[in-house]
Enzyme design. Structure first.
Site, PDB file in Angstrom:
ATOM      1  N   ASN A 181       0.914  -1.259   0.004  1.00 30.18           N
ATOM      2  CA  ASN A 181      -0.078   0.044  -0.001  1.00 30.18           C
ATOM      3  C   ASN A 181       0.950   1.368  -0.128  1.00 30.18           C
ATOM      4  O   ASN A 181       1.844   1.396   0.716  1.00 30.18           O
ATOM      5  CB  ASN A 181      -0.723   0.075   1.224  1.00 30.18           C
ATOM      6  CG  ASN A 181      -1.829   1.054   1.275  1.00 30.18           C
ATOM      7  OD1 ASN A 181      -2.688   1.176   0.819  1.00 30.18           O
ATOM      8  ND2 ASN A 181      -1.574   2.023   2.316  1.00 30.18           N
TER       9      ASN A 181
ATOM     10  N   HIS B 101      -4.480   6.291  -5.765  1.00 29.65           N
ATOM     11  CA  HIS B 101      -5.347   6.531  -4.806  1.00 29.65           C
ATOM     12  C   HIS B 101      -5.878   7.992  -5.003  1.00 29.65           C
ATOM     13  O   HIS B 101      -4.796   9.051  -5.054  1.00 29.65           O
ATOM     14  CB  HIS B 101      -4.467   6.286  -3.429  1.00 29.65           C
ATOM     15  CG  HIS B 101      -4.428   4.848  -3.299  1.00 29.65           C
ATOM     16  ND1 HIS B 101      -4.065   4.285  -2.079  1.00 29.65           N
ATOM     17  CD2 HIS B 101      -4.741   3.920  -3.918  1.00 29.65           C
ATOM     18  CE1 HIS B 101      -3.875   3.093  -2.037  1.00 29.65           C
ATOM     19  NE2 HIS B 101      -4.263   2.757  -3.232  1.00 29.65           N
TER      20      HIS B 101
ATOM     21  N   TYR C 237      -7.501  11.357  -3.295  1.00 26.89           N
ATOM     22  CA  TYR C 237      -8.001  11.849  -2.038  1.00 26.89           C
ATOM     23  C   TYR C 237      -7.655  13.470  -2.471  1.00 26.89           C
ATOM     24  O   TYR C 237      -8.093  13.926  -3.573  1.00 26.89           O
ATOM     25  CB  TYR C 237      -7.197  11.584  -0.895  1.00 26.89           C
ATOM     26  CG  TYR C 237      -7.424  10.244  -0.250  1.00 26.89           C
ATOM     27  CD1 TYR C 237      -8.796  10.001   0.114  1.00 26.89           C
ATOM     28  CD2 TYR C 237      -6.662   9.294  -0.634  1.00 26.89           C
ATOM     29  CE1 TYR C 237      -8.892   8.608   0.723  1.00 26.89           C
ATOM     30  CE2 TYR C 237      -6.715   7.983  -0.308  1.00 26.89           C
ATOM     31  CZ  TYR C 237      -7.950   7.597   0.416  1.00 26.89           C
ATOM     32  OH  TYR C 237      -8.362   6.433   0.727  1.00 26.89           O
TER      33      TYR C 237
ATOM     34  N   GLU D  56      -8.093   3.401  -4.045  1.00 23.78           N
ATOM     35  CA  GLU D  56      -8.663   4.228  -2.969  1.00 23.78           C
ATOM     36  C   GLU D  56      -9.314   5.421  -3.212  1.00 23.78           C
ATOM     37  O   GLU D  56      -8.536   6.007  -4.213  1.00 23.78           O
ATOM     38  CB  GLU D  56      -7.679   4.197  -1.725  1.00 23.78           C
ATOM     39  CG  GLU D  56      -7.331   2.984  -1.081  1.00 23.78           C
ATOM     40  CD  GLU D  56      -6.393   3.454   0.257  1.00 23.78           C
ATOM     41  OE1 GLU D  56      -6.150   4.620   0.524  1.00 23.78           O
ATOM     42  OE2 GLU D  56      -5.728   2.599   0.745  1.00 23.78           O
TER      43      GLU D  56
ATOM     44  N   TRP E 219     -12.589   3.783   0.044  1.00 24.52           N
ATOM     45  CA  TRP E 219     -12.130   3.728   1.464  1.00 24.52           C
ATOM     46  C   TRP E 219     -13.228   4.423   2.197  1.00 24.52           C
ATOM     47  O   TRP E 219     -13.426   5.587   2.251  1.00 24.52           O
ATOM     48  CB  TRP E 219     -10.646   4.566   1.496  1.00 24.52           C
ATOM     49  CG  TRP E 219     -10.159   4.144   2.869  1.00 24.52           C
ATOM     50  CD1 TRP E 219     -10.426   5.088   4.062  1.00 24.52           C
ATOM     51  CD2 TRP E 219      -9.091   3.294   3.030  1.00 24.52           C
ATOM     52  NE1 TRP E 219      -9.686   4.348   5.067  1.00 24.52           N
ATOM     53  CE2 TRP E 219      -8.697   3.264   4.653  1.00 24.52           C
ATOM     54  CE3 TRP E 219      -8.542   2.095   2.608  1.00 24.52           C
ATOM     55  CZ2 TRP E 219      -7.868   2.628   5.352  1.00 24.52           C
ATOM     56  CZ3 TRP E 219      -7.658   1.375   3.343  1.00 24.52           C
ATOM     57  CH2 TRP E 219      -7.654   1.790   4.646  1.00 24.52           C
TER      58      TRP E 219
END
Length: 448
Positions: A153, A220, A222, A249, A278
């Site tokens: 990860n 990922h 965000y 994610e 997530w």
């Protein structure tokens, strides 16, 4: 003459080798594998991940979560494991794989200890993560149709993100040298968000490093991806180059500076990209929890959005054909949904109607969904009742409080979905068992 014969012989060997390569293109096709940009199953059927992350290593007793996310429509679960460097070690991999298979979920397994390596002092290296996978090889070989190995990860932080390319290449090479034939997933650096574009600019190098040509890249998303432009530009680069990608994610826009999840969901659906949101529950900051205290009947705003919203899991997920689902499977016949008659308004004009639908059915079990719609006036609560056919039972439910007494079933709204405006609707779901005929019952709906 000798030189000419050698040349002809070399040419012959090249032709033979090309034929051998041509007739054996699918070393990776022992299970899940990539073809171009697409993840496919061993039978060639495309598979698009629609699922969530589950923080298993910190909540090993929450094994009911596998059934819960499946019941809400997921076809994949990304499972957080520990190598022992920071968390774990996770020695229950056989049980995790079994839980995924029992619940008809594709299992993405990831080592979380690598998070932020180079910036986070306690983090494990990708090489150490590979050592963990080697220690678990006995539980993984033979599961290539069910398991994706996400090597580590967010394996590099923001310090010297450029080291990611060599470290990832070495990790893939080591996995293959140790006999792993699985689809491998590799996360981007910069804590997974690749804001320095190291993964984007070195993607082909990483894909070429895999002797089985069976690696998918994972971004990922965000706060770096808080605008539609940032998201679409990044995805466009991968699409233009034909690189396989999943959104491993992502979170949601709970304030103006957070990720634009609406664009992520819409773009993933339009482009056929897998996504894994997530996370299910148990976050230190619970704003990213989808279920309050792991309770599927208490979905948060984020949980409702990801499971029940437009381009969400319920609307777009298709079960892997290895479980008998998806468009090429041969599922049991599903009864035609019936709609309960619209009731005559009572109690000051307050009324509701309920529709019953079988979402999926398999030998001995099924998933049902009931849509409750308010009548011409707003309501503050609803109750749906029906009678089970012989051989039927309700085993689990979400988004409603469900009780059974013999063959009689009563479902009542929970705190967040009882108030409906005129003509508005909500849904609740359940898992059930059946034998004989899985009949669709008539429903009764009363409102308050």
């Amino acid at each position: 003459m000798k030189r000419r014969l050698l040349t002809l012989g070399a040419a012959f060997l090249v032709v033979v080798a090309s034929v051998l390569v041509f007739v054996k293109p699918a070393d990776a096709a022992v299970g899940l594998h990539v073809e171009g940009r697409t993840i496919v199953e061993a039978n060639g059927q495309p598979f698009v991940m629609r699922g969530v992350n589950h923080p298993h290593v910190w909540y090993t007793g929450r094994t009911d979560s596998f059934a819960d996310v499946k019941a809400l429509g997921a076809n994949t679960v990304r499972v957080v494991l520990g190598s022992g460097k920071r968390w774990g070690p996770s020695t229950d991999v056989p049980n995790v794989v079994s839980l995924c298979k029992q619940n008809r979920l594709i299992c993405v397994l990831e080592v979380h200890d690598t998070t932020g390596y180079g910036e986070e002092g306690a983090a494990a290296s990708l090489d150490e993560a590979v050592d963990y996978w080697i220690s678990q090889k006995g539980a993984l070989v033979g599961q290539e149709g069910y398991v994706v190995i996400n090597i580590g990860n967010e394996p590099i932080g923001n310090v010297d993100a450029g080291q990611w390319t060599a470290a990832t290449t070495a990790a893939i090479t080591k996995m293959r040298a140790n006999g792993f034939a699985h689809l491998l997933m590799v996360d981007a650096p910069n804590w997974g968000q690749d804001w320095q574009f190291v993964m984007r600019d070195n993607a082909q190098t990483i894909l070429d490093a895999d002797s089985r040509h069976n690696t998918v890249l994972s971004i990922h998303m965000y706060a770096v991806f808080h605008t539609a432009a940032a998201i679409t530009d990044y995805l466009d680069r991968f699409e233009a180059n034909g690189w396989p990608l999943v959104i491993g994610e992502f979170g949601w826009r709970f304030n103006a500076n957070e990720v634009d999840h609406e664009t992520i969901l819409a773009e993933a659906q339009a482009r056929g990209l897998g996504y894994l949101a997530w996370s299910w529950s148990g976050n230190t900051d619970p704003i990213l929890d989808m279920a309050t205290d792991f309770d599927p009947a208490r979905l948060t705003t984020w949980g409702q959005r990801i499971f029940n919203g437009a381009n969400g899991i319920k609307a777009t997920a298709s079960e892997a054909t290895i479980f008998g689902g998806g468009p090429t499977g041969t599922p049991s016949p599903i009864p035609t949904p019936t709609k309960s008659p619209t009731p005559t308004p009572t109690g000051g004009g307050k009324a509701c109607a309920a529709d019953y639908r079988v979402v999926g059915q398999w030998a001995g079990g099924f998933q049902g969904e009931i849509r409750v719609t308010a009548g011409d006036s707003a309501i503050s609560g609803w109750t749906v009742t029906w009678t089970l056919a012989s051989g039927q039972a309700v085993t689990q439910a979400w988004n409603a409080t469900v009780a059974t007494s013999g063959s009689a079933v009563t479902a009542r709204n929970v705190s967040y979905n009882g108030s409906l405006g005129a003509g508005a609707a909500t849904t609740f779901g359940f898992l059930g068992s059946w034998s004989g005929t899985n009949a669709v019952p008539p429903l009764s709906c009363t409102a308050s």
